[in-house]
Structure formats: C-alpha cells, structure tokens
Design a protein around this motif. Structure first.
Motif, PDB file in Angstrom:
ATOM      1  N   ASP A  81      -8.714   8.988  -4.386  1.00 46.45           N
ATOM      2  CA  ASP A  81      -7.321   9.096  -4.814  1.00 46.45           C
ATOM      3  C   ASP A  81      -6.427   9.011  -3.589  1.00 46.45           C
ATOM      4  O   ASP A  81      -6.755   9.547  -2.519  1.00 46.45           O
ATOM      5  CB  ASP A  81      -7.078  10.434  -5.527  1.00 46.45           C
ATOM      6  N   GLU A  83      -1.983   7.904  -2.316  1.00 52.31           N
ATOM      7  CA  GLU A  83      -0.599   7.623  -2.698  1.00 52.31           C
ATOM      8  C   GLU A  83      -0.164   6.372  -1.966  1.00 52.31           C
ATOM      9  O   GLU A  83      -0.485   6.200  -0.789  1.00 52.31           O
ATOM     10  CB  GLU A  83       0.322   8.779  -2.302  1.00 52.31           C
ATOM     11  N   ARG A  93       3.572   6.697  -5.111  1.00 51.97           N
ATOM     12  CA  ARG A  93       2.950   7.023  -6.388  1.00 51.97           C
ATOM     13  C   ARG A  93       1.439   7.181  -6.210  1.00 51.97           C
ATOM     14  O   ARG A  93       0.835   6.474  -5.398  1.00 51.97           O
ATOM     15  CB  ARG A  93       3.229   5.915  -7.397  1.00 51.97           C
ATOM     16  N   CYS A  95      -2.551   6.782  -6.991  1.00 56.60           N
ATOM     17  CA  CYS A  95      -3.415   5.755  -7.557  1.00 56.60           C
ATOM     18  C   CYS A  95      -4.850   6.006  -7.090  1.00 56.60           C
ATOM     19  O   CYS A  95      -5.089   6.816  -6.207  1.00 56.60           O
ATOM     20  CB  CYS A  95      -2.944   4.357  -7.183  1.00 56.60           C
ATOM     21  N   ARG A  96      -5.774   5.295  -7.679  1.00 58.28           N
ATOM     22  CA  ARG A  96      -7.193   5.411  -7.319  1.00 58.28           C
ATOM     23  C   ARG A  96      -7.648   4.060  -6.791  1.00 58.28           C
ATOM     24  O   ARG A  96      -7.357   3.020  -7.384  1.00 58.28           O
ATOM     25  CB  ARG A  96      -7.990   5.827  -8.553  1.00 58.28           C
ATOM     26  N   ARG A  97      -8.387   4.070  -5.673  1.00 59.57           N
ATOM     27  CA  ARG A  97      -8.838   2.833  -5.035  1.00 59.57           C
ATOM     28  C   ARG A  97     -10.324   2.887  -4.688  1.00 59.57           C
ATOM     29  O   ARG A  97     -10.859   3.947  -4.365  1.00 59.57           O
ATOM     30  CB  ARG A  97      -8.044   2.584  -3.737  1.00 59.57           C
ATOM     31  N   HIS A 127      -3.899  -3.126  -4.025  1.00 60.18           N
ATOM     32  CA  HIS A 127      -2.486  -2.955  -4.388  1.00 60.18           C
ATOM     33  C   HIS A 127      -1.864  -4.306  -4.731  1.00 60.18           C
ATOM     34  O   HIS A 127      -1.193  -4.456  -5.761  1.00 60.18           O
ATOM     35  CB  HIS A 127      -1.736  -2.295  -3.224  1.00 60.18           C
ATOM     36  N   ASP A 130      -3.162  -5.766  -7.949  1.00 57.14           N
ATOM     37  CA  ASP A 130      -2.507  -5.149  -9.096  1.00 57.14           C
ATOM     38  C   ASP A 130      -1.189  -5.867  -9.405  1.00 57.14           C
ATOM     39  O   ASP A 130      -0.875  -6.121 -10.568  1.00 57.14           O
ATOM     40  CB  ASP A 130      -2.223  -3.662  -8.828  1.00 57.14           C
ATOM     41  N   ILE A 137       2.140   0.440  -9.411  1.00 56.23           N
ATOM     42  CA  ILE A 137       1.645   1.804  -9.166  1.00 56.23           C
ATOM     43  C   ILE A 137       2.696   2.827  -9.540  1.00 56.23           C
ATOM     44  O   ILE A 137       3.860   2.535  -9.622  1.00 56.23           O
ATOM     45  CB  ILE A 137       1.219   2.010  -7.694  1.00 56.23           C
TER      46      ILE A 137
END
Length: 137
Positions: A81, A83, A93, A95-97, A127, A130, A137
C-alpha cells in the motif's frame, strides 16, 4: 512541444486507444512535457496532455523511457500500500501496487520490447498504465 496538463476528470476517465506510428509526435510531446515538469513529476500518460492514445513516458533514474501500447504481462505475487500524487489531480491518494511488473510495449521507433521494472519505477509504470485504462487514483 510542451503541452498543458489536463485536469478534466471526464476526459481522464476515458480508456486510451491504440497508438500507431502516426502518433510519434504525440510521444515526443509527452516526453518534452514530462521533462518540463522534472521537479515534480516522474511519469505521464498521453491523456494527461489531452491525447487519448496508449502512450506513457516514465523516468527511470536519469533516463526517460517512452512506451507505445504498453501492456503489463506479469506481476509479482507481492504488493504494498502506498500514496501517490498526480499532476492532473489535487493531493495524494492511497493505492496498492505490485513490487515488480513485466511490460510489453513498443519503443520510440515502434520496435517491440519487453522489460521488467521493480520498486519505485514499477510504481510509476502502474500509475501511468492506470491512466490508460481511465483509472484515477
């Protein structure tokens, strides 16, 4: 050409279309715009500069990598996890990567490539990928 950063959420939520050799000038604009924001940005997707094509540019150390039509083909089993911020959005924000990703793409000469990115560079790639899917995000 350095282009303005798009902040229109509805435009940013559109899925990108496949890029072709006709979009090479868009790739150059993306790199120039990314480099003009070198103090506060490490990656950009074409929709961030108003172009709805599947093109991203990322910083990997001192090197800029331009990718046309990138696809994540493999990911690590582990994730974390974090930000993230974005020039097109305000604030950070959660997010999970994934820890690493393998990406198939076409380079600036439209030659097929495959690369594995890990750590912070993998986070940047995810990112921007996405963005190509219209995910904010």
């Amino acid at each position: 050409m350095i282009r303005p950063i798009v902040k229109d959420i509805l435009f940013l939520q559109r899925k990108a279309e496949k890029a072709s050799k006709k979009d090479s000038s868009a790739g150059r604009d993306l790199v120039e715009t990314l480099e003009s924001h070198h103090e506060d940005c490490v990656g950009m997707a074409a929709n961030m500069i108003g172009i709805g094509k599947a093109i991203i540019a990322i910083k990997d150390g001192n090197k800029t990598i331009l990718m046309y039509n990138p696809e994540i083909t493999k990911t690590s089993d582990t994730s974390y996890d974090t930000e993230e911020g974005c020039l097109s959005l305000f604030g950070k924000r959660p997010c999970r990567r994934y820890d690493w990703v393998e990406v198939r793409y076409e380079d600036e000469n439209f030659h097929k490539k495959k690369s594995r990115f890990k750590g912070f560079t993998a986070e940047i790639v995810q990112h921007e990928m996405d963005h190509l899917e219209g995910i904010l995000i």
